[in-house]
Design a protein around this motif. Structure first.
Motif, PDB file in Angstrom:
ATOM      1  N   HIS A 272      37.044  57.788  27.630  1.00 40.71           N
ATOM      2  CA  HIS A 272      38.107  58.135  28.580  1.00 40.71           C
ATOM      3  C   HIS A 272      37.528  58.974  29.727  1.00 40.71           C
ATOM      4  CE1 HIS A 272      42.071  59.175  30.096  1.00 40.71           C
ATOM      5  NE2 HIS A 272      41.702  60.452  30.098  1.00 40.71           N
ATOM      6  N   GLY A 273      37.926  58.652  30.950  1.00 39.69           N
ATOM      7  CA  GLY A 273      37.419  59.368  32.114  1.00 39.69           C
ATOM      8  C   GLY A 273      36.101  58.823  32.633  1.00 39.69           C
ATOM      9  N   GLN A 274      35.658  57.698  32.065  1.00 40.02           N
ATOM     10  CA  GLN A 274      34.409  57.081  32.493  1.00 40.02           C
ATOM     11  C   GLN A 274      34.633  55.603  32.784  1.00 40.02           C
ATOM     12  OE1 GLN A 274      32.348  58.425  28.773  1.00 40.02           O
ATOM     13  NE2 GLN A 274      30.804  59.203  30.190  1.00 40.02           N
ATOM     14  N   PHE A 275      33.642  54.984  33.410  1.00 39.91           N
ATOM     15  CA  PHE A 275      33.685  53.534  33.587  1.00 39.91           C
ATOM     16  C   PHE A 275      32.285  52.979  33.339  1.00 39.91           C
ATOM     17  CE2 PHE A 275      32.315  54.991  37.733  1.00 39.91           C
ATOM     18  CZ  PHE A 275      31.441  54.013  38.185  1.00 39.91           C
ATOM     19  N   LEU A 276      32.234  51.707  32.985  1.00 37.20           N
ATOM     20  CA  LEU A 276      30.990  51.031  32.629  1.00 37.20           C
ATOM     21  C   LEU A 276      30.767  49.847  33.568  1.00 37.20           C
ATOM     22  CD1 LEU A 276      28.696  50.926  30.423  1.00 37.20           C
ATOM     23  CD2 LEU A 276      30.128  49.224  29.256  1.00 37.20           C
ATOM     24  N   ILE A 277      29.537  49.694  34.043  1.00 42.23           N
ATOM     25  CA  ILE A 277      29.190  48.510  34.821  1.00 42.23           C
ATOM     26  C   ILE A 277      29.339  47.282  33.916  1.00 42.23           C
ATOM     27  CG2 ILE A 277      27.379  47.356  36.135  1.00 42.23           C
ATOM     28  CD1 ILE A 277      28.401  49.922  37.440  1.00 42.23           C
ATOM     29  N   ALA A 278      29.918  46.210  34.455  1.00 46.03           N
ATOM     30  CA  ALA A 278      30.190  45.008  33.673  1.00 46.03           C
ATOM     31  C   ALA A 278      28.918  44.481  32.997  1.00 46.03           C
ATOM     32  CB  ALA A 278      30.785  43.927  34.573  1.00 46.03           C
ATOM     33  N   PRO A 279      29.011  44.082  31.723  1.00 45.57           N
ATOM     34  CA  PRO A 279      27.829  43.604  30.991  1.00 45.57           C
ATOM     35  C   PRO A 279      27.085  42.478  31.701  1.00 45.57           C
ATOM     36  CG  PRO A 279      29.666  43.941  29.482  1.00 45.57           C
ATOM     37  CD  PRO A 279      30.221  44.123  30.869  1.00 45.57           C
TER      38      PRO A 279
ATOM     39  N   MET B 291      33.897  53.147  46.252  1.00 45.30           N
ATOM     40  CA  MET B 291      33.820  51.771  45.768  1.00 45.30           C
ATOM     41  C   MET B 291      34.928  50.904  46.386  1.00 45.30           C
ATOM     42  SD  MET B 291      32.080  49.963  43.266  1.00 45.30           S
ATOM     43  CE  MET B 291      31.690  51.115  41.958  1.00 45.30           C
ATOM     44  N   PRO B 292      34.581  49.791  47.047  1.00 46.85           N
ATOM     45  CA  PRO B 292      35.622  48.869  47.524  1.00 46.85           C
ATOM     46  C   PRO B 292      36.478  48.387  46.356  1.00 46.85           C
ATOM     47  CG  PRO B 292      33.482  48.323  48.476  1.00 46.85           C
ATOM     48  CD  PRO B 292      33.225  49.353  47.413  1.00 46.85           C
ATOM     49  N   GLU B 293      37.798  48.296  46.565  1.00 47.22           N
ATOM     50  CA  GLU B 293      38.708  48.001  45.461  1.00 47.22           C
ATOM     51  C   GLU B 293      38.403  46.661  44.800  1.00 47.22           C
ATOM     52  OE1 GLU B 293      43.523  47.904  44.532  1.00 47.22           O
ATOM     53  OE2 GLU B 293      42.774  48.542  46.486  1.00 47.22           O
ATOM     54  N   ARG B 294      38.115  45.638  45.607  1.00 48.78           N
ATOM     55  CA  ARG B 294      37.819  44.318  45.048  1.00 48.78           C
ATOM     56  C   ARG B 294      36.567  44.380  44.171  1.00 48.78           C
ATOM     57  NH1 ARG B 294      34.627  39.981  46.788  1.00 48.78           N
ATOM     58  NH2 ARG B 294      35.366  37.915  46.120  1.00 48.78           N
ATOM     59  N   THR B 295      35.566  45.103  44.627  1.00 48.45           N
ATOM     60  CA  THR B 295      34.321  45.260  43.873  1.00 48.45           C
ATOM     61  C   THR B 295      34.571  46.023  42.574  1.00 48.45           C
ATOM     62  OG1 THR B 295      33.075  45.266  45.938  1.00 48.45           O
ATOM     63  CG2 THR B 295      31.973  46.148  43.999  1.00 48.45           C
ATOM     64  N   LEU B 296      35.374  47.060  42.671  1.00 50.36           N
ATOM     65  CA  LEU B 296      35.718  47.868  41.501  1.00 50.36           C
ATOM     66  C   LEU B 296      36.332  47.017  40.398  1.00 50.36           C
ATOM     67  CD1 LEU B 296      36.466  50.477  39.937  1.00 50.36           C
ATOM     68  CD2 LEU B 296      38.430  50.694  41.455  1.00 50.36           C
ATOM     69  N   HIS B 297      37.317  46.219  40.746  1.00 49.64           N
ATOM     70  CA  HIS B 297      38.021  45.424  39.731  1.00 49.64           C
ATOM     71  C   HIS B 297      37.131  44.328  39.134  1.00 49.64           C
ATOM     72  CE1 HIS B 297      41.753  47.467  40.215  1.00 49.64           C
ATOM     73  NE2 HIS B 297      41.877  47.153  41.495  1.00 49.64           N
ATOM     74  N   ARG B 298      36.181  43.852  39.915  1.00 46.58           N
ATOM     75  CA  ARG B 298      35.356  42.755  39.436  1.00 46.58           C
ATOM     76  C   ARG B 298      34.194  43.216  38.560  1.00 46.58           C
ATOM     77  NH1 ARG B 298      32.848  37.721  43.020  1.00 46.58           N
ATOM     78  NH2 ARG B 298      32.145  36.508  41.213  1.00 46.58           N
ATOM     79  N   TRP B 299      33.597  44.371  38.892  1.00 39.35           N
ATOM     80  CA  TRP B 299      32.336  44.725  38.261  1.00 39.35           C
ATOM     81  C   TRP B 299      32.356  46.018  37.452  1.00 39.35           C
ATOM     82  CZ3 TRP B 299      29.761  40.561  38.109  1.00 39.35           C
ATOM     83  CH2 TRP B 299      29.749  39.667  39.183  1.00 39.35           C
ATOM     84  N   CYS B 300      33.499  46.663  37.333  1.00 39.10           N
ATOM     85  CA  CYS B 300      33.575  47.917  36.577  1.00 39.10           C
ATOM     86  C   CYS B 300      34.632  47.825  35.485  1.00 39.10           C
ATOM     87  CB  CYS B 300      33.897  49.096  37.513  1.00 39.10           C
ATOM     88  SG  CYS B 300      32.687  49.319  38.826  1.00 39.10           S
TER      89      CYS B 300
END
Length: 273
Positions: free
Chosen positions: A179-186, A162-171
């Motif tokens: 804990h240990g998981q991530f969610l796609i932005a609502p 995952m590109p870092e900018r994309t990660l911070h914006r959409w995850c």
């Protein structure tokens, strides 16, 4: 102590091969027998069955449609991850999307499995257009993976590409029980639809598309079925639209009205007759 797997007789394996091929179009080769055992073992345990002969008898019961779907779910799950084959995602963002003037731009992620490809495309669409001006459909034959995909919840180790900018914006990083998981932005989850679809059937019910991702799935089908699937996909692709196949996949002949424009990237130049 782990329970030993149930043996699978040649007769039951042959029945499962025939049923699975009829339902999905995919032929289970003999070397896949151990995979079938490992993936269906939990279904035997869930139904408290003594072995695969009893399981096949259960699957023949007309009232067991739900169990037949669970069997298909177990056998059609394929490995996938975010931003797989980066060169194609780069082509999609830098070449395909800027060329579309008509809105909304409609994209289909076919055989999307657990949704990593679909969400990767959603992030790219949102980066280019914002949250409007596009529609994205993810489809699969398995209802189980579609439920997983729609939920948009994944283990953190899936973030490696995952590109870092994309990660911070959409995850969104999970806390406490997540804990240990991530969610796609609502906001992104609200913009994507997931729908069950068998690639061997016409795709007209899904609509028409400007872009179709059909990656790393044709390798599971024989030549006649590959041609059939491609015909269905091309039929719902708008002139000027793009078709992305897996980079390791090759076509012996291009479908009518298509030309190759990149590595496993094809463009529809004219309507089919």
């Amino acid at each position: 102590m782990p329970r030993l797997p149930h043996p699978l007789s040649d007769q039951s394996f042959a029945w499962l091969q025939a049923y699975f091929e009829q339902a999905s179009g995919i032929r289970l080769r003999p070397e896949k027998k151990m995979l079938v055992i490992s993936r269906l073992q939990k279904r035997l345990e869930a139904r408290r069955l003594p072995g695969f002969d009893a399981y096949c008898a259960l699957l023949r019961d007309p009232a067991e449609e739900a169990e037949r779907q669970k069997m298909l779910d177990a056998l059609t799950t394929h490995e996938t991850y975010f931003f797989r084959e980066p060169r194609q995602h780069e082509h999609f963002a830098q070449t395909a999307l800027p060329g579309f003037k008509r809105k909304p731009v409609k994209v289909w992620s076919a055989a999307c499995s657990s949704g990593e490809e679909t969400w990767s495309l959603a992030m790219q669409l949102a980066e280019h257009f914002g949250l409007h001006g596009w529609e994205l459909t993810g489809s699969d034959i398995s209802t189980q993976v579609l439920e997983h995909a729609a939920r948009g919840l994944y283990p953190l180790e899936r973030l490696q590409n995952m590109p870092e900018r994309t990660l911070h914006r959409w995850c969104r990083k999970g806390l406490e029980r997540y804990h240990g998981q991530f969610l796609i932005a609502p906001a992104l989850r609200q913009r994507v639809r997931f729908q069950q679809h068998n690639l061997l059937e016409p795709a007209s019910a899904l609509g028409e598309f400007d872009v179709v991702f059909l990656r790393n799935v044709l390798i599971y089908f024989d030549a006649p079925r590959r041609s059939r699937i491609l015909a269905h996909v091309v039929a719902c692709l708008q002139p000027g639209g793009y078709l992305y196949l897996g980079e390791s996949e090759t076509l012996t002949a291009l479908p009518a009205g298509m030309q190759q424009t990149g590595t496993a990237v094809f463009r529809r130049t004219q309507p089919t007759k």
